[in-house]
Design a protein around this motif. Sequence first.
Motif, PDB file in Angstrom:
ATOM      1  N   PRO A 246       0.822  -1.209   0.000  1.00 41.76           N
ATOM      2  CA  PRO A 246       0.000   0.000   0.000  1.00 41.76           C
ATOM      3  C   PRO A 246       0.855   1.258   0.000  1.00 41.76           C
ATOM      4  CG  PRO A 246      -0.049  -1.071   2.142  1.00 41.76           C
ATOM      5  CD  PRO A 246       0.669  -1.992   1.217  1.00 41.76           C
ATOM      6  N   ILE A 247       0.412   2.265  -0.750  1.00 36.09           N
ATOM      7  CA  ILE A 247       1.115   3.549  -0.761  1.00 36.09           C
ATOM      8  C   ILE A 247       0.328   4.558   0.045  1.00 36.09           C
ATOM      9  CG2 ILE A 247       1.849   5.472  -2.208  1.00 36.09           C
ATOM     10  CD1 ILE A 247       2.350   3.496  -4.435  1.00 36.09           C
ATOM     11  N   ASP A 248      -0.974   4.586  -0.148  1.00 36.41           N
ATOM     12  CA  ASP A 248      -1.753   5.612   0.536  1.00 36.41           C
ATOM     13  C   ASP A 248      -3.209   5.163   0.691  1.00 36.41           C
ATOM     14  OD1 ASP A 248      -2.005   8.016   1.786  1.00 36.41           O
ATOM     15  OD2 ASP A 248      -2.619   9.080  -0.039  1.00 36.41           O
ATOM     16  N   TYR A 249      -3.773   5.494   1.838  1.00 32.29           N
ATOM     17  CA  TYR A 249      -5.205   5.303   2.059  1.00 32.29           C
ATOM     18  C   TYR A 249      -5.791   6.672   2.343  1.00 32.29           C
ATOM     19  CZ  TYR A 249      -3.876   0.455   3.182  1.00 32.29           C
ATOM     20  OH  TYR A 249      -3.367  -0.805   3.154  1.00 32.29           O
ATOM     21  N   VAL A 268      -4.409   7.581   7.480  1.00 31.68           N
ATOM     22  CA  VAL A 268      -3.899   6.698   8.526  1.00 31.68           C
ATOM     23  C   VAL A 268      -3.255   7.465   9.675  1.00 31.68           C
ATOM     24  CG1 VAL A 268      -2.207   4.916   9.039  1.00 31.68           C
ATOM     25  CG2 VAL A 268      -3.659   4.696   7.055  1.00 31.68           C
ATOM     26  N   ASN A 269      -2.454   8.466   9.358  1.00 34.16           N
ATOM     27  CA  ASN A 269      -1.827   9.218  10.441  1.00 34.16           C
ATOM     28  C   ASN A 269      -2.558  10.505  10.756  1.00 34.16           C
ATOM     29  OD1 ASN A 269       0.470   7.947  11.573  1.00 34.16           O
ATOM     30  ND2 ASN A 269       1.399   8.025   9.548  1.00 34.16           N
ATOM     31  N   PRO A 271      -6.098  11.283  12.194  1.00 28.92           N
ATOM     32  CA  PRO A 271      -7.427  10.944  12.700  1.00 28.92           C
ATOM     33  C   PRO A 271      -8.336  12.168  12.783  1.00 28.92           C
ATOM     34  CG  PRO A 271      -5.826  10.955  14.485  1.00 28.92           C
ATOM     35  CD  PRO A 271      -5.056  11.204  13.231  1.00 28.92           C
ATOM     36  N   ARG A 278     -11.067  10.326  19.366  1.00 25.28           N
ATOM     37  CA  ARG A 278     -10.498  10.420  18.027  1.00 25.28           C
ATOM     38  C   ARG A 278     -10.962   9.231  17.197  1.00 25.28           C
ATOM     39  NH1 ARG A 278      -4.304  12.345  17.933  1.00 25.28           N
ATOM     40  NH2 ARG A 278      -4.963  14.039  16.607  1.00 25.28           N
ATOM     41  N   TYR A 280     -10.013   6.862  13.961  1.00 27.51           N
ATOM     42  CA  TYR A 280      -8.857   6.470  13.152  1.00 27.51           C
ATOM     43  C   TYR A 280      -9.300   5.596  12.003  1.00 27.51           C
ATOM     44  CZ  TYR A 280      -6.308   7.860  17.298  1.00 27.51           C
ATOM     45  OH  TYR A 280      -5.827   8.550  18.354  1.00 27.51           O
ATOM     46  N   GLN A 282      -8.493   2.489  10.146  1.00 28.28           N
ATOM     47  CA  GLN A 282      -7.687   1.377  10.627  1.00 28.28           C
ATOM     48  C   GLN A 282      -7.447   0.275   9.603  1.00 28.28           C
ATOM     49  OE1 GLN A 282      -6.081   2.141  12.681  1.00 28.28           O
ATOM     50  NE2 GLN A 282      -5.897   1.092  14.577  1.00 28.28           N
ATOM     51  N   GLN A 419     -11.771   3.071  13.862  1.00 24.57           N
ATOM     52  CA  GLN A 419     -11.504   2.789  15.262  1.00 24.57           C
ATOM     53  C   GLN A 419     -11.773   4.068  16.033  1.00 24.57           C
ATOM     54  OE1 GLN A 419      -7.450   2.088  16.422  1.00 24.57           O
ATOM     55  NE2 GLN A 419      -8.084   0.605  17.933  1.00 24.57           N
ATOM     56  N   VAL A 421     -11.549   5.950  19.641  1.00 24.05           N
ATOM     57  CA  VAL A 421     -10.857   5.834  20.923  1.00 24.05           C
ATOM     58  C   VAL A 421     -11.078   7.101  21.722  1.00 24.05           C
ATOM     59  CG1 VAL A 421      -8.639   5.524  22.059  1.00 24.05           C
ATOM     60  CG2 VAL A 421      -9.046   4.451  19.856  1.00 24.05           C
ATOM     61  N   ASP A 423      -9.564   8.769  25.113  1.00 21.55           N
ATOM     62  CA  ASP A 423      -8.565   8.623  26.157  1.00 21.55           C
ATOM     63  C   ASP A 423      -8.401   9.948  26.892  1.00 21.55           C
ATOM     64  OD1 ASP A 423      -6.454   8.282  27.795  1.00 21.55           O
ATOM     65  OD2 ASP A 423      -5.191   7.277  26.322  1.00 21.55           O
ATOM     66  N   LYS A 426      -4.660  11.050  28.139  1.00 18.54           N
ATOM     67  CA  LYS A 426      -3.424  11.142  27.357  1.00 18.54           C
ATOM     68  C   LYS A 426      -2.772  12.522  27.450  1.00 18.54           C
ATOM     69  CE  LYS A 426      -5.785  12.041  23.041  1.00 18.54           C
ATOM     70  NZ  LYS A 426      -6.387  11.406  21.889  1.00 18.54           N
TER      71      LYS A 426
ATOM     72  N   PRO B 150       1.590   3.350   4.476  1.00 19.68           N
ATOM     73  CA  PRO B 150       0.945   4.573   4.974  1.00 19.68           C
ATOM     74  C   PRO B 150       1.221   4.892   6.445  1.00 19.68           C
ATOM     75  CG  PRO B 150      -0.561   3.375   3.576  1.00 19.68           C
ATOM     76  CD  PRO B 150       0.658   2.510   3.721  1.00 19.68           C
ATOM     77  N   LYS B 153       4.132   7.234   7.246  1.00 24.15           N
ATOM     78  CA  LYS B 153       4.226   8.592   6.726  1.00 24.15           C
ATOM     79  C   LYS B 153       3.835   9.590   7.804  1.00 24.15           C
ATOM     80  CE  LYS B 153       3.426   7.481   1.954  1.00 24.15           C
ATOM     81  NZ  LYS B 153       2.330   7.087   1.101  1.00 24.15           N
ATOM     82  N   SER B 234      -1.128   8.798  16.898  1.00 22.23           N
ATOM     83  CA  SER B 234      -1.792   9.303  15.701  1.00 22.23           C
ATOM     84  C   SER B 234      -1.978   8.211  14.648  1.00 22.23           C
ATOM     85  CB  SER B 234      -1.023  10.493  15.127  1.00 22.23           C
ATOM     86  OG  SER B 234       0.174  10.052  14.534  1.00 22.23           O
ATOM     87  N   TYR B 239      -1.189   5.413  22.580  1.00 21.76           N
ATOM     88  CA  TYR B 239       0.189   5.859  22.620  1.00 21.76           C
ATOM     89  C   TYR B 239       1.107   4.795  23.192  1.00 21.76           C
ATOM     90  CZ  TYR B 239      -1.214   7.196  27.362  1.00 21.76           C
ATOM     91  OH  TYR B 239      -1.700   7.188  28.640  1.00 21.76           O
TER      92      TYR B 239
END
Lengths: 488, 304
Positions: A246-249, A268-269, A271, A278, A280, A282, A419, A421, A423, A426, B150, B153, B234, B239
Motif C-alpha cells: 500500500p502507498i496511501d489510504y 492513517v496518520n 485521525p 479520536r 482512526y 484502521q 476505530q 478511541v 482517552d 493522554k 501509509p 508517513k 496518531s 500511545y
Amino acid sequence: MSEKIEVPELGAVGLARYLWRQLTSMRTALILLMMMGIAAIPGSLIPQRITNAIAVRDLYDSNPNLARWYDRFYLFDVYGSPWFSAIYILLFISLIGCVLPRTLEHYKAMKAQPPATPRNLSRLEHHQEFKADEKALENAALWFAKNRFRIKRDGDSISAEKGYLRETGNLLFHLSLILILVGVSFGALFGMRGEAIINVGERFINVATTYDTLSFGKLTSEKSLQPFEVKLDRFNATYNPATNAPIDYKAWVTVTENGISRKQILKVNQPLTFGNTRVYLQANGYSPVVTVRDSRGNVALQGPVPFLPQDANLRSIGAIKVPDADPPVGFVANFVPTNQRTSGQGAISVFPELLDPKLLFSVWQGDLGLNSGVPQSVYRLDTDKLRKIGLGSVKPGETFTYPEGSITLETVVPWVNLQVVRDPGKTYALWGGIVAVLGLLSSLYGRRRRIWIRKVGDSVEVAGLAKNEAPGLQAEIQAFVAAVKGDK
Amino acid sequence: MQTTWAYISNYFIYSAMAVFAISFVAHAFETAFAVRAPEKADVTQGNLLVKTLDYQRTEKAARIATAMMILGFILLLGGVIARGLSNKHVPWGNMYEFSITGALAFTGAYLAALRKYDLRWLGLFISLAVLLTLGTAITLLYRDSAPLVPALKSTWLVIHVVAAIISGGVFLLANVVSGAYLYLDYKESRGGRPAWLTRVPTLEVLDQLSYRLVAFVFPLWTFAVIAGAIWAESAWGRYWGWDPKETWAFITWVAYAAYLHARVTIGWRGRRAAWLCILAGSTFLFNYVYVNVWGTGKHTYSGL
Ligand code: HEM
C-alpha cells in the motif's frame, strides 16, 4: 534455628513506619525498577491477548497444557497481571514517599540563604589569593548578581551559590513519572474504544449500536459517548504496482457535530478529533453489493455485505445470509478484487485493487440458525445443518441462477474500519513526558556550585566548590576573579 | 523499481565501505607500528622485552586514518540522503535503511566525541564495526528502495527515528568504552596492558567517559520514546500498547535509568557499572535485531 531474629518491638504503628521507610528507600526503589524491567520481558516473548489474540488461540490449539500453565501465571496478559501491577504500584508508592518529602525540603532550601563562608578558604579547591582594592567586594556582588547567583553577605565576605535547577529538574523528573502514571490510569478508567465497519456511502453515528466491538473503562459507560456523525463519501487506496504494497489510504468524509457539517479528509496518520475522542482509519476491504431473489422472484436481500480480507491482495471471505428468502439460503463466499486467470481451483487475488473482481460461492439451503440465540460470526456460515444446492461465480453485472433463486453481483464498494478511541488521560501523560524530558535535561546538565570571596586586609581570598564534579568551574572562577579585579 | 537515486546511493555506500576499509588499515598500521622494541637491551623483564608505545612515529598514519573516517562519514551521508531522495521519504523503511543510517550515526557520534577527547585508540574498533554493519546491510539486508507504507508517513516518525538512531549510536559507543574498560581492567589485574594499549586512557577516564556518554543521551532516548508514543497515538489510536518493540524500548529505558541511579545515587563505579552499562546497551541491540527481524508486532517493518 538457634539464632534469634531481631525483631524491633514496634507495635502496629512502629511496624508500619518501619515498612514505609524500607519501601521508600533508594535501594528498594532501584530493585523495583529493575524488577519492572525484567517483568516486562515475558510479555514481549509470549504472545499477548491485547496485541495478538490469534497467536494465543493458536497456542491453546497446539499446546493446551503449556497454554493453561501460561494462563495460570497471567503470561498472556502480563501488563494487566496482578504481579506486574504489584511491582509498578509499589514502585510508585516508593517514588511518592521519597520524592514528596524531598520536594518540600528542596523548596525550603531554595528559599534559604546559602550557607555562611567557611572559616578556612585555603583548604578548598580553586583557592587563590590576590591583592585587590576597596571595590573588590562590590565588584564581586555585581558579578554574582549579573550571573544570577544567590548570595549571603556578612561583613567582609560573600557566599554565593548557583545551580538549584539541577535538584529542581531531578525532582520534576521524578514527579513527572507520577503524572504519567496518573494519565495512564485515567485513560484506563474513563476511556473507551470501539470499532465499526462502514461501507462507502454509509454513515457512522456514535451510539453503542453502531459498533461491531465496543469496550469501556471501569468507571464509564455508554452514556458518555459524544454525539457526532461521520459519513464516508469516498475512499481511495493506492498500491505500488511492482510490490503490491500500500502507498496511501485516503477517505473523504462529512463530519456532523452539534448540527454543523463539514467536509474532512481522514488518513492513517490523520485521525478525526472530537474533544478527547479520536476516529482512526484502521483497515479496509470490500463489500460486494448483491441482490438475492428467492424462488418466487421476490428480492430477499439487496445491499453491500462486508467481506473479511485474508491476505495482502485482499482475497476476502464472507457469508451472505438470506433468512427472509423462501426457502432461506446462505452463501459461503470468496471475493477477489483481481482474479487470477488460472485453471486451478480456489480463488486467488493478484492485486488489491478492483481490476478484475469476482465473487465465488457455494449456495446452501436450510435453517440458518440465526434465531437460535447462539452468536455467529457475520463472516461465516455454519453449514452443519444445511444442504448444498449450488456452486458458482459472478462478476459485476452478472447473475447466477440456482434452483431456488438467483444472486446478482451489482457492484463492489470499499469499506473502512473506523476505530474510535476516547482517552481522557493522554494529555496528562503527554505533559508528564514533556516535563520528564525538561527535568532530565536540567538535572543531567545542570551544575550546582558555590563560590566564596573574603577580604583580608588589602587582599582577597577566593574559593569554589562544585557538587557532582561540575566541569568548567575553573573557567568560571577565572572570569569571576577578573571581574573582582575590575578588569574589563 | 530501482530509481537512479537508489543506484547513486548504492555507489555512495560502496565507496564509503572502501574508504572505511582504508581507515581500518591505517588504524591497524598505526596501532601496530607504534609499538617498538627498546633499543637498549637491558630494558627487560624476566626474559621478555618490554615493548613501548611511541605513537609520535605513526602520527601521520593516525591522521590519515581519521581523515578517511571523515571522508567515509561524508560518503555515507551522501548514500543515506540519496536513498531518501530515491523515494522522496526519509530512508527508514526497512532494516537495510536502518542499518546504513545507524552506521552513519555511530560514525558521527565517534567523530563528534573525537573533537573533545582523543579517542583515536578507538578508531580501529569503530572502523571495523562500521564495516561489519555496512557489509551485513548490503549483503544480507538489502532491499530495493520502495515507498513507505501509509502508517510510516508521519513527521513524528522522522523525529522519533532521528532521536532513536542518535541515541543508539551513542549507547553503542558507551558500550565499546565500557567493554574497553573491562578488558583493560582484566589485563591490568594480571600484570599490565599490552604495549599497543598503553595509550588508551586510564581506567578512571574510561569509566567517566562511558557515564558521560550515557548521561548525555539519556534525555534524548527518553524523548525518542515519547516521540514514538505520539506517533503511535496518531497512527494506531493508542500511545502505548506493549508491542514487543515498545516493550524493549521501555526495558532499555529502565536499564539506563537503573544505571544512572546506580552511579549517581548509590555510587557504583568501575567494573560493576561497566557491566550494567553493557547490559543496558544489549537490551537496545536486542530490540534492534530480534524485534525487527523476528518479532511479530506492529513495528516489524524490516522488509525481510
Ligand atoms: C522511589 C523511587 C526513586 C527515588 C527515591 C529516586 C531518587 C533519585 C535520586 C536521589 C537521584 C539522584 C539525583 C542527583 O543526585 O542528581 C535520581 C536520579 C535519577 N532517577 Fe530516580 N528515583 C526513583 C525512581 C526513579 C524511576 C522510577 C526512574 C525512571 C525509570 C528514575 C530515573 C532517574 C534518573 C534517569 C536519574 C538520573 C538523573 C540525574 O542524574 O540527576 N528514578 N533518582
